[in-house]
Structure formats: structure tokens, C-alpha cells
Design a protein around this motif. Sequence first.
Motif, PDB file in Angstrom:
ATOM      1  N   ASP A  90       0.024 -33.068  31.556  1.00 46.19           N
ATOM      2  CA  ASP A  90       1.107 -32.611  30.686  1.00 46.19           C
ATOM      3  C   ASP A  90       0.602 -31.552  29.715  1.00 46.19           C
ATOM      4  OD1 ASP A  90       2.925 -34.260  31.903  1.00 46.19           O
ATOM      5  OD2 ASP A  90       2.958 -35.772  30.302  1.00 46.19           O
ATOM      6  N   LYS A  91       1.515 -30.702  29.274  1.00 48.66           N
ATOM      7  CA  LYS A  91       1.167 -29.547  28.445  1.00 48.66           C
ATOM      8  C   LYS A  91       2.047 -29.485  27.194  1.00 48.66           C
ATOM      9  CE  LYS A  91      -0.134 -27.211  32.734  1.00 48.66           C
ATOM     10  NZ  LYS A  91       0.053 -28.429  33.557  1.00 48.66           N
ATOM     11  N   PRO A  92       1.944 -30.486  26.333  1.00 47.16           N
ATOM     12  CA  PRO A  92       2.814 -30.528  25.152  1.00 47.16           C
ATOM     13  C   PRO A  92       2.474 -29.442  24.143  1.00 47.16           C
ATOM     14  CG  PRO A  92       1.119 -32.205  24.986  1.00 47.16           C
ATOM     15  CD  PRO A  92       0.994 -31.615  26.364  1.00 47.16           C
ATOM     16  N   GLN A  93       3.424 -29.184  23.251  1.00 47.56           N
ATOM     17  CA  GLN A  93       3.184 -28.290  22.125  1.00 47.56           C
ATOM     18  C   GLN A  93       2.498 -29.111  21.044  1.00 47.56           C
ATOM     19  OE1 GLN A  93       3.741 -25.045  21.708  1.00 47.56           O
ATOM     20  NE2 GLN A  93       4.963 -24.548  23.535  1.00 47.56           N
ATOM     21  N   THR A  94       1.172 -29.030  20.996  1.00 48.22           N
ATOM     22  CA  THR A  94       0.394 -29.830  20.065  1.00 48.22           C
ATOM     23  C   THR A  94      -0.926 -29.127  19.798  1.00 48.22           C
ATOM     24  OG1 THR A  94      -0.409 -32.075  19.614  1.00 48.22           O
ATOM     25  CG2 THR A  94      -0.775 -31.209  21.851  1.00 48.22           C
ATOM     26  N   ALA A  95      -1.741 -29.711  18.945  1.00 51.38           N
ATOM     27  CA  ALA A  95      -3.075 -29.167  18.672  1.00 51.38           C
ATOM     28  C   ALA A  95      -4.047 -29.673  19.728  1.00 51.38           C
ATOM     29  CB  ALA A  95      -3.533 -29.573  17.281  1.00 51.38           C
ATOM     30  N   TYR A  96      -4.688 -28.757  20.421  1.00 49.38           N
ATOM     31  CA  TYR A  96      -5.621 -29.122  21.492  1.00 49.38           C
ATOM     32  C   TYR A  96      -7.041 -29.196  20.919  1.00 49.38           C
ATOM     33  CZ  TYR A  96      -1.875 -28.905  24.830  1.00 49.38           C
ATOM     34  OH  TYR A  96      -0.721 -29.175  25.518  1.00 49.38           O
ATOM     35  N   THR A  97      -7.263 -30.257  20.158  1.00 50.86           N
ATOM     36  CA  THR A  97      -8.553 -30.481  19.518  1.00 50.86           C
ATOM     37  C   THR A  97      -9.547 -31.096  20.492  1.00 50.86           C
ATOM     38  OG1 THR A  97      -7.974 -32.705  18.791  1.00 50.86           O
ATOM     39  CG2 THR A  97      -7.366 -30.883  17.323  1.00 50.86           C
ATOM     40  N   MET A  98     -10.818 -31.041  20.133  1.00 47.48           N
ATOM     41  CA  MET A  98     -11.828 -31.702  20.946  1.00 47.48           C
ATOM     42  C   MET A  98     -11.620 -33.216  20.913  1.00 47.48           C
ATOM     43  SD  MET A  98     -13.305 -29.057  22.117  1.00 47.48           S
ATOM     44  CE  MET A  98     -11.760 -28.149  21.820  1.00 47.48           C
ATOM     45  N   ASP A  99     -11.065 -33.730  19.809  1.00 44.91           N
ATOM     46  CA  ASP A  99     -10.745 -35.149  19.730  1.00 44.91           C
ATOM     47  C   ASP A  99      -9.648 -35.516  20.726  1.00 44.91           C
ATOM     48  OD1 ASP A  99     -10.696 -37.839  18.365  1.00 44.91           O
ATOM     49  OD2 ASP A  99      -8.651 -37.179  17.941  1.00 44.91           O
TER      50      ASP A  99
ATOM     51  N   ARG B 282     -19.391 -42.722  42.440  1.00 47.77           N
ATOM     52  CA  ARG B 282     -17.956 -42.553  42.277  1.00 47.77           C
ATOM     53  C   ARG B 282     -17.731 -41.364  41.353  1.00 47.77           C
ATOM     54  NH1 ARG B 282     -13.552 -46.297  39.318  1.00 47.77           N
ATOM     55  NH2 ARG B 282     -11.707 -45.567  40.441  1.00 47.77           N
ATOM     56  N   LEU B 283     -16.912 -40.427  41.782  1.00 48.40           N
ATOM     57  CA  LEU B 283     -16.662 -39.212  41.015  1.00 48.40           C
ATOM     58  C   LEU B 283     -15.275 -39.257  40.404  1.00 48.40           C
ATOM     59  CD1 LEU B 283     -18.045 -36.560  43.548  1.00 48.40           C
ATOM     60  CD2 LEU B 283     -19.306 -38.000  41.919  1.00 48.40           C
ATOM     61  N   VAL B 284     -15.184 -38.856  39.156  1.00 47.18           N
ATOM     62  CA  VAL B 284     -13.911 -38.758  38.441  1.00 47.18           C
ATOM     63  C   VAL B 284     -13.808 -37.345  37.896  1.00 47.18           C
ATOM     64  CG1 VAL B 284     -12.477 -39.655  36.579  1.00 47.18           C
ATOM     65  CG2 VAL B 284     -14.035 -41.198  37.808  1.00 47.18           C
ATOM     66  N   LEU B 285     -12.803 -36.611  38.335  1.00 46.21           N
ATOM     67  CA  LEU B 285     -12.602 -35.229  37.910  1.00 46.21           C
ATOM     68  C   LEU B 285     -11.290 -35.147  37.136  1.00 46.21           C
ATOM     69  CD1 LEU B 285     -13.802 -35.226  41.088  1.00 46.21           C
ATOM     70  CD2 LEU B 285     -14.141 -32.838  40.458  1.00 46.21           C
ATOM     71  N   ILE B 286     -11.354 -34.606  35.916  1.00 48.58           N
ATOM     72  CA  ILE B 286     -10.234 -34.673  34.977  1.00 48.58           C
ATOM     73  C   ILE B 286      -9.635 -33.286  34.729  1.00 48.58           C
ATOM     74  CG2 ILE B 286      -9.560 -35.322  32.633  1.00 48.58           C
ATOM     75  CD1 ILE B 286     -11.969 -37.217  32.582  1.00 48.58           C
ATOM     76  N   ASP B 287      -8.309 -33.221  34.778  1.00 48.46           N
ATOM     77  CA  ASP B 287      -7.573 -32.082  34.212  1.00 48.46           C
ATOM     78  C   ASP B 287      -7.305 -32.423  32.752  1.00 48.46           C
ATOM     79  OD1 ASP B 287      -7.285 -30.273  36.342  1.00 48.46           O
ATOM     80  OD2 ASP B 287      -5.481 -31.267  37.099  1.00 48.46           O
ATOM     81  N   LEU B 288      -7.969 -31.749  31.834  1.00 46.22           N
ATOM     82  CA  LEU B 288      -7.741 -32.024  30.425  1.00 46.22           C
ATOM     83  C   LEU B 288      -6.279 -31.789  30.054  1.00 46.22           C
ATOM     84  CD1 LEU B 288     -10.898 -30.318  28.883  1.00 46.22           C
ATOM     85  CD2 LEU B 288     -10.484 -32.787  29.084  1.00 46.22           C
ATOM     86  N   PRO B 289      -5.786 -32.412  28.986  1.00 48.04           N
ATOM     87  CA  PRO B 289      -4.415 -32.139  28.552  1.00 48.04           C
ATOM     88  C   PRO B 289      -4.161 -30.635  28.432  1.00 48.04           C
ATOM     89  CG  PRO B 289      -5.365 -33.897  27.252  1.00 48.04           C
ATOM     90  CD  PRO B 289      -6.483 -33.356  28.105  1.00 48.04           C
TER      91      PRO B 289
END
Length: 288
Positions: free
Chosen positions: A86-95, A73-80
Amino acid sequence: MAAFTSRTLASDSTDPSPNPLAKAPSHFARLDTNKIHYVTLGKGKNAVVFVHCWSGRIDFWRFQVPALSERARLVLIDLPGHGKSDKPQTAYTMDFFARAVDAVMRDAKVEKAALVGHSMGVPVICRFYRDHPEKVAALIAVDGALRKFDAKPDQIEGFISPFRVLAYREHASQFIGGMFPNAGTEALRDRAVADVLKTPQHVMISAMEEMWRDQPAWAPEIIDVPLLVANARSPFWTPDYEAHVRKIATKVEYRTMEGVGHFLMLEKPVEFNAMLVDFLQRNGLIAK
């Protein structure tokens, strides 16, 4: 390589291969107030989760789907901040990215998986592994670092600052275009650049900043699960780096691919897929 800018992109800047993700159903996991996009394909008791690079998207793994969809089973993710997420105005940390991976796995009801990360995706899966070792069956690091970068603050700022300016798209085009140094990869290059340029500037800047500055949060001290390191031949991957990987990883396979740039899984998918399938099969992580 000839000078390359975003204006050199053809109107149909895609490679000629069909995209097996084009008709895959979309899903959205919730992370706080944000929606995280992902797709699932394939079948089986084993799962493989794919995490893309800086300013990438799930399509960057399109050549791996046919090789694995009948085996797991494959799961492919679009990271935030990327793709359809979604593309919020925030800090895009590795966490933040690692929490998104966890949200997707919970939404998809995947309890444990082999995680494949490319470039920035490697720090992301490393952070996930630090937080949730019980959910990781194996790690596959594709041309991405497993230790913090040795750079001074002024060097880091010099690397990031071209993405802050109004003409950042030209720099991003040159940056990604230069990662396809080999003749015959122009269509792949054009499509990759076009996809990267869909990522908002605020996401590009923040993710780049946090990847450099958030290093203690993701650099692993020990990796106890099976690890495949798949790198392109490059001066960046030194004998000292290989020695470091072998020191922190108890079960590592260290492979180097010749004649490819940074996007090795796109440039030579047959060779890359054979290596990936072999590793996963021998560790009992996909069906034979």
C-alpha cells in the motif's frame, strides 16, 4: 555516460535473465491499516530477509534467490509505498519501514533472521536492529550508510528539491541511471529506472526526506551481531568511514567490490553471491 532520460527506455526495458520471483506466491502482512507485500521462497531453519533501496522493490534481489533458496528460507519485502505494498499519504520514516519489516517477519513466522539491506535499506535494517536486536542474527549492509550523513539543511534540500517538481521523473531517471556507470549494464539500468519510476512521487519525496532528517533514529551506536559491509569502490566510502564501522561493530567483515556501480548485486551477482554465501555459511546462518 551519455545523457539518459526516461524517454530512452526501450519498450521491453528488462535484462535478459529470467526472474525467479515471477511465479513466487505473494503474501500480505498487516501494519495498522496498510498491507505490506512480501514473498517467501526456499526452505530450511535459517531465514534471510531482503530490504530494497529507495524507490526499489523485491525484484532488485532477483539474482540472489537462486544462490540461497536451497540453503535458507528467503523473505523479500516491498517496503510501504513500494512495489505491491500500500502507498498511503504518510511520512515514510525509517521507523515506519522498520515496523513493516517486523510486521512481515511476524506474519511469516520468522523469529530471527539475517537482514540484508541495500542503500536506504541499510538505515531500515539498522532501525529494526535498534528496536529488535533479539530478532537479528546478522546484518548485511550493501552500499548503504551505517552512520548519519554529514550535510547541512540547505544541502539536503538541494538534493531533495528536484524530486518535488512536475518533471521529477526526468531527474529520477538521471539519478538512478547514473548509478550504472559501466558499459554492458544498460539493460540492467533500464529495468532499474523503469522500476523506480513506478514509485509514486509522494513516496519518493518523503522517503528521501526522512532518510536524511530522521538520522538519530537509525544510526547505530554499536552492532554486536556479525556484520558484512559490501560496498562498491567509491570516494564516498572513505578510510574514515571504514574506521567508524570497525569502531561500532565488534564482528565486521568489510569488503569492497571493484568495477561496479551502486547496484553491485545486479551488476556482478556471481561475485556478490559468493561473498554473501561465504559470510552466511561461516556464521552458521545458512546450510552448506
